[in-house]
Design a protein around this motif. Structure first.
Motif, PDB file in Angstrom:
ATOM      1  N   LEU A   1      36.722  43.545  41.487  1.00 37.15           N
ATOM      2  CA  LEU A   1      37.627  43.784  40.364  1.00 37.15           C
ATOM      3  C   LEU A   1      37.410  45.204  39.844  1.00 37.15           C
ATOM      4  O   LEU A   1      36.280  45.586  39.540  1.00 37.15           O
ATOM      5  CB  LEU A   1      37.321  42.779  39.251  1.00 37.15           C
ATOM      6  CG  LEU A   1      38.264  42.796  38.060  1.00 37.15           C
ATOM      7  CD1 LEU A   1      39.683  42.437  38.481  1.00 37.15           C
ATOM      8  CD2 LEU A   1      37.770  41.825  36.991  1.00 37.15           C
TER       9      LEU A   1
ATOM     10  N   ALA B   1      45.753  38.806  37.317  1.00 38.12           N
ATOM     11  CA  ALA B   1      45.514  37.410  37.719  1.00 38.12           C
ATOM     12  C   ALA B   1      46.831  36.669  37.921  1.00 38.12           C
ATOM     13  O   ALA B   1      46.986  35.898  38.866  1.00 38.12           O
ATOM     14  CB  ALA B   1      44.669  36.709  36.657  1.00 38.12           C
TER      15      ALA B   1
ATOM     16  N   HIS C   1      36.573  37.680  34.076  1.00 35.67           N
ATOM     17  CA  HIS C   1      37.519  37.559  35.191  1.00 35.67           C
ATOM     18  C   HIS C   1      36.807  37.525  36.535  1.00 35.67           C
ATOM     19  O   HIS C   1      37.266  36.886  37.477  1.00 35.67           O
ATOM     20  CB  HIS C   1      38.524  38.715  35.160  1.00 35.67           C
ATOM     21  CG  HIS C   1      39.635  38.495  34.179  1.00 35.67           C
ATOM     22  ND1 HIS C   1      40.861  37.978  34.541  1.00 35.67           N
ATOM     23  CD2 HIS C   1      39.690  38.692  32.845  1.00 35.67           C
ATOM     24  CE1 HIS C   1      41.628  37.874  33.468  1.00 35.67           C
ATOM     25  NE2 HIS C   1      40.943  38.307  32.422  1.00 35.67           N
TER      26      HIS C   1
ATOM     27  N   GLN D   1      40.591  45.545  46.055  1.00 34.22           N
ATOM     28  CA  GLN D   1      41.254  44.287  45.701  1.00 34.22           C
ATOM     29  C   GLN D   1      41.202  43.301  46.875  1.00 34.22           C
ATOM     30  O   GLN D   1      40.941  42.116  46.679  1.00 34.22           O
ATOM     31  CB  GLN D   1      42.698  44.539  45.287  1.00 34.22           C
ATOM     32  CG  GLN D   1      43.291  43.311  44.602  1.00 34.22           C
ATOM     33  CD  GLN D   1      44.533  43.642  43.809  1.00 34.22           C
ATOM     34  OE1 GLN D   1      45.280  44.531  44.172  1.00 34.22           O
ATOM     35  NE2 GLN D   1      44.765  42.940  42.733  1.00 34.22           N
TER      36      GLN D   1
END
Ligand code: NAD
Length: 374
Positions: A297, A344, A167, A292
């Motif tokens: 992450l 996401a 991610h 964030q």
């Protein structure tokens, strides 16, 4: 007297038991939060100064962690008041008496926590041997899986890292890792990540911070720690003050020491792409929001560090160590993927996505019961 109902909500606590035996000087508390999934599993902490409210908050954290991992167990926690470094005979008599007092309490399974260890769990099991022996984290000789020794939580963190890396657009091969708290959780996380090609470049303990961008020799560092020394006794690299671990540049930063180590005041100092929460509540909410915004992450504690309790639950149900490790890998990978997919898709804070998932699982279990909480 604390108002025990002041913090009750739709999820619990189901019951709070205060235990007192003046002939021994025993004072202890058990909080069973929510057992809609099954008997609660949670640590027995030995400490002089944990309030009933704090014990409840720890029990609630276990409700969420066990539900997130889809374990057939609810959340509980117990506290035995006293200095854990007291003479062994006294400690044994207190632990045994507390276990005896809870001999009919089928809703709670003891586990080790701060101030207690596998020997304490063996005493608990002995006291409860005719009523199910409700204890996990037992010595290997008694059928236990020594989860800190084998690195169950670090194993789970390494699997959370695999998902998070995708991610965050990081390759684990060559990724630089920094660990705050080179203890049971931190050192095994570093070891399992090294198995995926990552490199430990920074480590801190109470003695200070070690930084070596060339990569730290894990076996040498482990030997140092096993001999009771600090990471700053490592022969190479730069030695810095303890707090400097926050500033070290890396791809993966792992808090594995204390709560609230990253807050609004120091979150801006992080130079990393991903924070894997090995410790419990290592980051304040404000810090998680700031991360964030900064594109860091963060994988929340009760998703990333669930390996320990998954291992404990597997032990309770008679599984082998290899079966426990396979289950940790499967569950931590799936949960991290689900949480980060929600992040996401909906732009949620990772903690909110994880809470939504865990609370949904608690509610689902509650809906199958005659009464919700127990
Ligand atoms: P541990 O005592 O084995 O290791 C903790 C390490 O942190 C030690 O090396 C200590 O020197 C270091 N440390 C303490 N304060 C520090 C500070 N201010 N700065 C830098 N280093 C510091 O403990 P552990 O079992 O590895 O647990 C670590 C954390 O992970 C705790 O928050 C615990 O609640 C949480 N946790 C542990 C497990 C587990 O399986 N052991 C599972 C889930 C969560």
């Amino acid at each position: 007297m604390e108002d025990v109902f002041g913090y009750a909500d739709e999820f619990g606590p189901a019951k709070i038991i205060h235990v007192h035996e003046p002939t021994l000087g025993l004072k202890a508390v058990l909080v069973v939060d929510n057992v809609s999934r099954g008997p609660s599993i949670g640590g027995l902490r030995m400490a002089p100064d944990v309030s009933t409210v704090e014990c409840f908050r720890l029990a609630r954290a276990m409700t969420l962690k066990n539900a997130a991992a889809c374990l057939p167990h609810g959340g509980g926690k117990s506290v035995l008041y006293g200095d854990p470094r007291m003479p062994r005979e006294r400690k044994e008599s207190l632990v045994r008496a507390f276990a005896h007092a809870l001999r009919n309490e089928q809703d709670y399974i003891f586990g080790p926590d701060m101030g207690t260890d596998e020997t304490c769990m063996a005493w608990v099991r002995d006291e409860l041997r005719h009523v199910g022996g409700r204890a996990v984290g037992l010595p290997r000789e008694l059928g236990g899986i020594p989860l800190d020794q084998v690195g169950a939580t670090g194993w789970g963190l390494a699997h959370a890292a695999e998902v998070a890396a995708k991610h965050a657009g990081i390759a684990l091969a060559g990724a630089r890792v920094v660990v705050q708290g080179y203890g049971a959780v931190g050192r095994h996380a570093a070891r399992f990540l090294a198995g995926k090609g990552a490199v430990l470049v920074g480590a801190a303990d109470t003695g200070g911070t070690l930084h070596d961008p060339a990569g730290i020799d894990l076996a040498a560092l482990d030997r140092l720690k096993d001999s009771g020394r600090s990471v700053i006794d490592y022969p190479r690299g730069t030695k810095l003050e303890r707090e400097a671990v926050v500033d070290l540049e890396c791809e993966i930063w792992i808090p594995a020491a204390r709560p609230d180590v990253i807050d609004e005041a120091n979150v801006g100092r992080l130079r990393t792409r991903c924070v894997l929460q090995g410790a419990n509540i290592p980051c304040t909410r404000g810090a998680e929001e700031a991360m964030q915004r900064a594109g860091i992450l963060s994988v929340p504690d009760f998703i990333a560090n669930a390996g320990g309790v998954i291992c404990a639950a597997m032990e309770y149900h008679g599984a082998s160590q290899s079966a426990a490790f396979a289950t940790i890998a499967e569950k931590v990978t799936a949960n991290t993927a689900e949480v980060l997919a929600a992040v996401a898709a909906k732009g949620m804070l990772p903690r909110d996505a994880a809470l939504e998932m865990a609370v949904g699982r608690v509610k689902k279990a509650m809906a199958t019961r005659r009464w919700g909480v127990f």
